[in-house]
Design an enzyme around this catalytic site. Sequence first.
Site, short mmCIF file in Angstrom:
data_model
loop_
_atom_site.label_atom_id
_atom_site.label_comp_id
_atom_site.label_asym_id
_atom_site.label_seq_id
_atom_site.Cartn_x
_atom_site.Cartn_y
_atom_site.Cartn_z
N ASP A 130 12.11 -3.34 -42.36
CA ASP A 130 12.94 -2.67 -43.36
C ASP A 130 12.41 -3.06 -44.72
O ASP A 130 11.84 -4.14 -44.89
CB ASP A 130 14.45 -2.93 -43.20
CG ASP A 130 14.84 -4.38 -43.08
OD1 ASP A 130 14.10 -5.27 -43.56
OD2 ASP A 130 15.92 -4.65 -42.51
N GLU A 176 11.71 -17.45 -35.10
CA GLU A 176 11.97 -18.13 -36.39
C GLU A 176 11.94 -19.65 -36.33
O GLU A 176 12.86 -20.30 -36.83
CB GLU A 176 13.31 -17.62 -36.95
CG GLU A 176 13.31 -16.12 -37.15
CD GLU A 176 14.66 -15.56 -37.62
OE1 GLU A 176 15.61 -16.33 -37.80
OE2 GLU A 176 14.75 -14.33 -37.80
N ASN A 215 8.10 -14.58 -32.64
CA ASN A 215 8.57 -13.63 -33.66
C ASN A 215 9.08 -14.37 -34.89
O ASN A 215 9.84 -15.35 -34.76
CB ASN A 215 9.71 -12.80 -33.03
CG ASN A 215 10.15 -11.62 -33.86
OD1 ASN A 215 9.34 -10.77 -34.22
ND2 ASN A 215 11.44 -11.54 -34.15
N HIS A 254 10.71 -7.92 -42.95
CA HIS A 254 11.87 -7.62 -43.81
C HIS A 254 11.40 -7.80 -45.26
O HIS A 254 11.44 -8.90 -45.80
CB HIS A 254 13.02 -8.58 -43.52
CG HIS A 254 13.60 -8.44 -42.15
ND1 HIS A 254 14.31 -7.33 -41.76
CD2 HIS A 254 13.58 -9.26 -41.08
CE1 HIS A 254 14.71 -7.48 -40.50
NE2 HIS A 254 14.27 -8.64 -40.06
N GLU A 281 10.72 -5.76 -36.96
CA GLU A 281 12.05 -5.57 -37.57
C GLU A 281 11.93 -4.95 -38.95
O GLU A 281 12.63 -5.34 -39.89
CB GLU A 281 12.79 -6.92 -37.67
CG GLU A 281 12.90 -7.66 -36.34
CD GLU A 281 13.67 -8.97 -36.42
OE1 GLU A 281 14.34 -9.23 -37.44
OE2 GLU A 281 13.60 -9.74 -35.45
#
Length: 302
Positions: A237, A127, A169, A206, A235
């Site tokens: 979702d 990030e 990432n 996400h 990750e």
Amino acid sequence: ESTLGAAAAQSGRYFGVAIAANRLSDSTYASIANREFNSVTAENEMKIDATEPQRGQFNFTNADRIYNWAVQNGKEVRGHTLAWHSQQPGWMQSLSGSALRQAMIDHINGVMAHYKGKIAQWDVVNEAFADGSSGARRDSNLERTGSDWIEVAFRTARAADPSAKLCYNDYNVENWTWAKTQAMYRMVKDFKQRGVPIDCVGFQSHFNSGSPYNSNFRTTLQEFAALGVDVAITELDIQGASPTTYAAVVNDCLAVSRCLGVTVWGVRDMDSWRSGDTPLLFNNDGSKKAAYTAVLNALNAG
Ligand code: G3I
């Protein structure tokens, strides 16, 4: 195949999950996690605050609970994460300049030495880009040590464990048209041109109403792969867990030969960092949601 991991393995990929150490004693949780997934990411336990709570004093108690559970159950492990602006222990938050730079290097060396030869992929840097239209780096204490901190982290990581794939990432980098995606692309292209050791890019994925899935995600994965790196969905979702959207994401990975696999960010909705969004593949009682079936079918068809 009748489980996500076995279905993904048909194309040489994995299907992974984020695990929280303190949930492994929940038998519903542990049995789903063991049955369905063949890759594991520690949700918090390998982060900087967890592994080096005091400077130079490493603690792998909870990280090893997850690592050992994974390996005893035949799963590979993604390491998450070595250099990040968030979840820094207090001692690191108070450092700056060359002292922080050295602390980052020492942290990478300490954690990677503990897991040397044991981690399939490390999220070396997490990030580092700003949200919005600027395409700039995120301001942080690490960025203020000099914008070369990212390549220093990757060079340190390569030397510490040459067997791990080294990933960058980030989130909000799935839409090819977004400035943040393009900024990350320029960095990876530059790293490849200059020989900075980077092997993979993780797309957190996400997805929610403010940052929705877009079908140009496949273009994004293809464009990064064409730079000579592997890609992974790290990750996943999806707010509301639309079966169609889950299947689309899986199909995007399956369409790109350098897409290593997919990791979902938790087991049941109640295990999610945003449980109110019911974003995962299993209900709180452990039953499979419609999104689960959509993902399994996509993996089996691919
Ligand atoms: O462990 C403490 C506990 O002792 C304390 O009582 C409790 C009170 O708030 O906090 C607990 O720590 C929490 C930790 O999760 C473990 O549950 C932290 O407050 C909480 O901030 C932390 O949230 C995590 C978040 O990262 C922090 O940035 C989420 O679980 C985790 O899912 C989330 O994961 C991140 C990825 O690492 C990077 N990408 C985005 C993703 C979602 O935010």
